[in-house]
Structures are given as structure tokens and as C-alpha cells.
Design an enzyme around this catalytic site. Structure first.
Site, PDB file in Angstrom:
ATOM      1  N   ASP A 169       0.815  -1.220   0.000  1.00 33.53           N
ATOM      2  CA  ASP A 169       0.000   0.000   0.000  1.00 33.53           C
ATOM      3  C   ASP A 169       0.845   1.265   0.000  1.00 33.53           C
ATOM      4  OD1 ASP A 169      -2.445  -1.224  -0.073  1.00 33.53           O
ATOM      5  OD2 ASP A 169      -2.794  -1.121   2.093  1.00 33.53           O
ATOM      6  N   ARG A 197       0.059   5.066  16.972  1.00 34.11           N
ATOM      7  CA  ARG A 197      -0.344   6.043  15.938  1.00 34.11           C
ATOM      8  C   ARG A 197      -0.045   7.494  16.289  1.00 34.11           C
ATOM      9  NH1 ARG A 197      -0.151   1.262  14.036  1.00 34.11           N
ATOM     10  NH2 ARG A 197      -1.021   0.988  11.970  1.00 34.11           N
ATOM     11  N   ASP A 209      -7.095   3.960  12.505  1.00 31.64           N
ATOM     12  CA  ASP A 209      -5.753   4.532  12.402  1.00 31.64           C
ATOM     13  C   ASP A 209      -5.746   5.874  11.673  1.00 31.64           C
ATOM     14  OD1 ASP A 209      -4.578   2.491  13.850  1.00 31.64           O
ATOM     15  OD2 ASP A 209      -4.299   1.225  12.094  1.00 31.64           O
ATOM     16  N   SER A 218      -3.623  -9.224   7.336  1.00 30.39           N
ATOM     17  CA  SER A 218      -3.033  -7.893   7.434  1.00 30.39           C
ATOM     18  C   SER A 218      -2.514  -7.755   8.861  1.00 30.39           C
ATOM     19  CB  SER A 218      -4.111  -6.852   7.117  1.00 30.39           C
ATOM     20  OG  SER A 218      -3.792  -5.644   7.759  1.00 30.39           O
TER      21      SER A 218
HETATM   22  N1  ARG Z   1      -8.434  -2.816  15.652  1.00 30.64           N
HETATM   23  C1  ARG Z   1      -7.171  -2.347  16.118  1.00 30.64           C
HETATM   24  C2  ARG Z   1      -7.208  -0.855  16.280  1.00 30.64           C
HETATM   25  O1  ARG Z   1      -8.032  -0.203  15.728  1.00 30.64           O
HETATM   26  C3  ARG Z   1      -6.048  -2.837  15.254  1.00 30.64           C
HETATM   27  C4  ARG Z   1      -5.697  -2.024  14.080  1.00 30.64           C
HETATM   28  C5  ARG Z   1      -4.563  -2.569  13.316  1.00 30.64           C
HETATM   29  N2  ARG Z   1      -4.133  -1.644  12.316  1.00 30.64           N
HETATM   30  C6  ARG Z   1      -3.772  -1.972  11.091  1.00 30.64           C
HETATM   31  N3  ARG Z   1      -3.461  -0.996  10.275  1.00 30.64           N
HETATM   32  N4  ARG Z   1      -3.785  -3.205  10.660  1.00 30.64           N
HETATM   33  O2  ARG Z   1      -6.417  -0.308  16.981  1.00 30.64           O
END
Ligand code: ARG
Length: 408
Positions: A12, A92, A121, A171
């Protein structure tokens, strides 16, 4: 135009480099952070350079991640919706901070990230960027271009972007505090996660038949030693991830409410986080008063939601941290954990700041607790309850027939 892109090295964000170069005619500066995800940062840097970026930054921010983010999460017993240790969520705001830092240094016009429009995110990164540097433009290529996976691969092929051979359909997002696993077969919330989704934890069925005991020593609410060996919080986490992972401890599977309203099935591995928070909570029960504990539950939950929802930079987070920090002054002592076949249990705790008084608690004759005092206490404790009942109007329990009015 100059754009600073958070670069993971994955498909990505690699496609995003080319896309920013073409669509915005941008000079792309890539930033890759080491937050303990155990990846080869050098290889990622080379990949970025091969894609013609103007400049690349590799930054090791593990210590900062531990001190400013994980440490606070431990003190707050941070588990979103009771389960998720927030590892992805905590990283993040730090990523956003570093993007801003580089953008200011490079006098860039915009920052960019590879988040989709469906997750948390994007919210966490963008809210933080806007709070810190409102003048920066934010570009979210993946959200904007609306490419399907197939189209993306086709584009990558055309532009000579190396396509990583994925052996698994998942992922992944991981750092020192935990590992998030999404997509593929996990999208069916009724299907048990396949064994190949897990990398940090063994299948509890294959875990050792003998338990392992671990002693965690806390000071000011944070672990400072493991099995009596003093070490940094970072090293405690690294050791526990291995130790507990070997016993299959730390697998999490739950339904989560995202900020954008979507319910999602989330699978995590966080052996150290699960153990440390379990131990920390237990030690708080021993060292904080019941009044502190009841109130702190509310504060902890609010803290977790705030951080999950991307509002790390809201003043409320610091306000809550100030309260939490104060409570941690007395949270010290040893907690003994037993790791066995996918479970972690506290089996012992002791503290010089303990509020547990054996003289009061024991049922032995030498107890110092004056039982006579209990009689008067009960008289007063239930006073309003007795009076309210005597006024009637309650259906249950119907003791002694129809008349619900007791005399008081
Ligand atoms: N559900 C979790 C969160 O919102 C995990 C997110 C994982 N992020 C990713 N880009 N795969 O914090």
C-alpha cells in the site's frame, strides 16, 4: 510540493509513493519508525530509495514508545472494551508526531499515510497531525484512490514496484506491545482463527505440561524486575513476550467497536501486555483503597476509550494521566504469575505498601478486629434500606405473605 509519507515498506505505502509522485508531482520523503515491530529497517529504506524518494528517515523510537505510551497504558490498565491492550492505537500518535517533526524540518506542505477510510488509524494519525500542525495538508492515498487489491497489484506491476509475496492472507500490524491480525478467514466472526494467524504464541495445546512461575516486581506502577533480575521496562516486555508466548498466553479474539461505527472481529497476540496488566491490576487491589479503585476503574476505562478513539492529544488524556500517576505512588511490590497452557493467573502478591492486614483478615482467635463494632455498623449501613422497605412498594421477595410493609 513536498510530502512526508509514513512508510511501512508494504504494498500500500509503496504504491502510495508512486501515486504521490504522479498525481501531485510530489517530492516524497518517507519515514519509517522502529516501534519494536522486529522488521529490517535497512531493507525498508532501500526499497523506498529504489522507488525514487527524495529522502528517507529511519527512526528508532522504541524507548520513547515505551516511556511515553506503554508505561502510561500499564498504569491505566488499558484494555479497550475489556480486551484490547491498544498496541496499534498507542503507536499512531507517535507516528503522527514524527511525521510532523520531519515535515516541519523539511518544510513540507503535507503529510501522508496509508490508512483506509474504514479504520481507526486514519482518525488517530489525522487528529494528532491536525492538533500539532494545523497548517499541514493531509493526504490519504489509499482512502482516495479506491483501488481494489487486484487493481493495486496491476498498477504496482506497471510501475515496477516490487510486490511482496504474501504467504498468509492476513493484514498485520505489530510493535513491542502486541500484534494485530486482521482480514482473510478472520473476517468470519464465527470461525476460529486458524493456527497460522499466530506467530508470538504457541497453541496452548502444544504448550509445556509444566507451568512456569514468573515474579514481576513493580515500583511506581511499573515493572522494574523480572524474577528478581532488575531490567528496563522494555526488557521486561521482550522477556515476557517470549516466556508467556511459549505457554500460549496472550491470544485475544473479540468483537470491537471502531470509531467509525463498524463492528469488527479482532485477533491479537500480546503476551507481555496481558501478563503485566493482570499483575498490575492485582497489585493495585492490594495497595489502593477501595475508594481509589472504584474511581480509577472509571478513569481507566475513559483513558482507554480516549486513546482508542484517537484523542491522545486531547487535554483530557493528560488530565486523566495526572490522576493515574498520583495513584501509582503506592503501587509497588511483587506479583507472582503462573503461566500454563494458554492461561495466566496471579497466584501471589506482596507489598510494603499493602493495605492487607492479616491481623484484621484472619479468622484465628488472635485477630485484632473487634467484631462487636460490626453490630452498630450494620444498623447504620442499611438504615435507609430498612426505612425504604418499610414504606412498601417492592414486589420481591414476598416473605411472609401479601403485606410487603415491614415495620421500622
Ligand atoms: N483494531 C485495532 C485498532 O483499531 C487494530 C488495528 C490494526 N491496524 C492496522 N493498520 N492493521 O487499533
Amino acid at each position: 510540493m513536498k510530502v512526508v509519507l509514513a512508510y511501512s515498506g508494504g504494498l500500500d505505502t509503496s504504491v502510495a509513493i508512486k501515486w504521490l509522485q504522479e498525481k501531485y508531482d510530489a517530492e516524497v520523503i518517507t519515514v519509517t519508525l522502529d516501534v519494536g515491530q522486529m522488521e529490517d529497517l535497512k531493507a525498508i529504506e532501500e526499497k523506498a530509495k529504489a522507488l525514487g524518494v527524495y529522502k528517507h528517515y529511519s527512526m528508532n523510537v522504541v524507548d520513547e514508545f515505551v516511556e511515553r505510551f506503554i508505561a502510561r497504558a500499564i498504569k491505566a490498565n488499558a484494555l479497550y472494551q475489556g480486551k484490547y491492550p491498544l498496541h496499534s492505537a498507542l503507536s499512531r500518535p507517535l507516528i503522527a508526531e514524527k511525521l510532523v517533526e520531519v515535515a516541519l524540518k523539511e518544510e513540507a506542505d503535507a503529510v501522508a499515510h496509508g490508512c483506509t477510510g474504514k479504520g481507526n488509524d486514519q482518525v488517530r494519525i489525522e487528529v494528532t497531525v491536525k492538533a500539532l500542525a494545523p497548517h499541514l495538508k493531509i493526504i490519504a492515498p489509499v482512502r482516495e484512490w479506491g483501488l481494489s487489491r487486484d487493481k493495486e497489484i496491476e498498477y504496482a506491476r506497471k510501475k515496477g514496484i516490487p510486490i511482496p509475496i504474501k504467504d498468509k492472507p492476513y493484514s498485520i500490524d505489530q510493535n513491542l506491545w502486541g500484534r494485530s491480525i486482521e482480514c482473510g478467514p478472520l473476517d468470519d466472526p464465527y470461525a476460529e482463527p486458524p493456527e497460522d494467524a499466530f506467530e508470538w504464541t504457541v497453541n496452548p495445546l502444544k504448550a509445556p505440561n509444566e507451568p512456569t512461575y514468573v515474579t514481576l516486581t513493580f515500583k511506581n506502577g511499573l515493572p522494574v524486575a523480572l524474577n528478581d533480575i532488575e531490567m528496563s521496562l522494555k526488557d521486561v516486555i521482550i522477556s515476557l513476550n517470549k516466556l508467556a508466548g511459549r505457554h500460549g498466553v496472550g491470544r485475544i479474539d473479540h468483537i470491537e467497536d471502531r470509531v467509525v461505527g463498524i463492528k469488527s472481529r479482532e485477533v491479537y497476540e500480546a503476551p507481555a501486555a496481558v501478563c503485566i496488566i493482570e499483575a498490575h491490576k492485582d497489585l493495585e487491589k492490594m495497595t489502593l483503597t477501595k475508594h481509589e479503585l472504584v474511581f480509577k476503574l472509571i478513569v481507566d476505562d475513559r483513558w482507554s476509550r480516549l486513546v482508542y478513539e484517537g484523542l491522545w492529544c486531547d487535554p483530557l488524556r493528560e488530565d486523566l494521566d495526572a490522576f493515574i500517576e498520583k495513584t501509582q505512588e503506592r503501587v509497588e511490590g511483587d506479583v507472582r504469575l503462573k503461566l500454563y497452557k494458554g492461561t495466566v493467573n496471579v497466584v501471589g502478591r506482596r507489598s510494603s505498601k499493602s493495605l492487607y492486614e492479616l491481623d484484621l483478615a484472619t479468622y484465628e482467635e488472635w485477630s485484632k478486629f473487634d467484631q462487636k463494632l460490626a453490630k452498630g455498623f450494620i444498623e447504620l449501613w442499611g438504615l435507609q434500606t430498612y426505612i425504604a422497605r418499610s414504606r412498601g412498594g417492592r414486589a420481591e421477595p414476598n416473605v411472609g405473605g401479601k403485606d410487603q410493609n415491614t415495620k421500622y
